[in-house]
Design an enzyme around this catalytic site. Structure first.
Site, short mmCIF file in Angstrom:
data_model
loop_
_atom_site.label_atom_id
_atom_site.label_comp_id
_atom_site.label_asym_id
_atom_site.label_seq_id
_atom_site.Cartn_x
_atom_site.Cartn_y
_atom_site.Cartn_z
N HIS A 197 0.77 -1.18 0.12
CA HIS A 197 -0.02 0.05 0.04
C HIS A 197 1.20 1.31 0.06
O HIS A 197 0.38 2.41 -0.18
CB HIS A 197 -1.05 0.04 1.19
CG HIS A 197 -2.17 0.74 1.00
ND1 HIS A 197 -2.63 1.62 -0.04
CD2 HIS A 197 -3.50 0.28 1.50
CE1 HIS A 197 -3.69 1.98 -0.13
NE2 HIS A 197 -4.26 1.51 1.04
N ASP A 201 -2.30 1.85 -4.80
CA ASP A 201 -3.57 1.90 -4.27
C ASP A 201 -4.69 1.16 -4.45
O ASP A 201 -4.31 0.43 -5.62
CB ASP A 201 -3.84 3.65 -4.54
CG ASP A 201 -3.94 3.85 -5.93
OD1 ASP A 201 -4.63 3.08 -6.61
OD2 ASP A 201 -3.62 4.90 -6.30
#
Ligand code: CO6
Length: 227
Positions: A197, A201
């Site tokens: 992350h 995304d």
């Protein structure tokens, strides 16, 4: 040959990467037919022809649309390198344990070529004879745990790679046909993606997964990308 216990850094390093999961299900109905149609041609060449060659090709085509997922990230996130070649790792369950060789340059290979390389790697892995070159330079990973069973999983990133996918078992289950109330038997495979992350995304992963799913649900759409 003795394999290292892991081909990636210790789990403490891997687990310190903030990662997210994203799951979906894929109708494999058309792919079941496509595979059946091509299986005898592959077998005539002495090749085992599972669903994985299609899945690997679909992955490569989707990676072409989303190159940020075919990447390596520096441990301090100072650099992200998008890799030109789709060297897709395939987790293999062997008598010596889990090992992840990769198929180099999937973007340049035909389905039969992918099947041949998969067969070669699987044979070597079972015999404990994989070379370091087969284990090095992976850029993305798939784990077909569904060959053994299960639906959803939580795959562990193979850092410095930024994403991985685990495939569930293809199961015959009831599903509605489009927006109608008609229910038919459908061959459904689940997929569980995980991504770093810090550099990926959720929306990118969802769009990548949609593209991948589109190729698998309509295998003929892959023809448009033949060179
Ligand atoms: N669903 C249903 N049927 C399947 C599936 C799925 N997902 N995958 C394979 N098969 C079928 C396949 O079509 C063959 O059918 P027939 O041709 O009709 O006999 C049969 O099962 C055997 O397939 P095979 O495993 O030989 O070939 P495949 O190319 O699909 O897979 C492999 C090769 C090396 C990836 C696989 O044998 C294997 O080792 N899978 C296990 C990988 C593993 O251990 N992953 C765990 C890593 S840790 O991910 C992890 C998150 C955690 C759980």
């Amino acid at each position: 040959m003795r394999y290292p216990t892991r081909t990636y850094p210790p789990f403490s390093t891997v687990q310190s990467v903030p990662h997210f999961g994203y799951c979906d299900e894929v109708s494999m109905d058309q792919l079941v037919h496509a595979r059946a149609a091509l299986k005898s041609a592959a077998e005539a060449r002495g090749l085992k022809f599972s669903f994985l060659p299609f899945i690997l090709k679909a992955t490569s085509l989707a990676l072409s649309e989303f190159p940020s997922l075919n990447a390596h990230v520096a441990s301090d996130v100072s650099e992200v390198v998008h890799k030109g070649s789709h060297n897709i790792g395939v987790a293999m369950d062997t008598p010596r344990g889990l090992i992840v060789p990769n198929i180099k340059a999937v973007q340049e290979r035909s389905l039969l070529d992918i099947a041949a390389e998969l067969n070669r790697l699987q044979t070597l892995a079972s015999a404990g004879k994989l070379e370091q070159a087969d284990l090095a330079d992976g850029t993305f990973t798939l784990s077909n745990i569904g060959a053994i069973g299960g639906t959803y999983a939580s795959p562990v990133l193979s850092v410095p790679q930024v994403a991985i996918g685990a495939l569930g078992k293809i199961s015959r289950v009831p599903r509605f046909v489009g927006k109608t109330d008609t229910v038919v038997a459908s061959n459904i495979m689940t997929v569980s993606w995980a991504a770093d992350h810090r550099v990926v995304d959720g929306a990118t992963m969802a769009r990548f997964s949609n593209a991948w799913k589109g190729f698998l649900e309509s295998p003929v759409s892959m023809l448009a990308h033949l060179r």
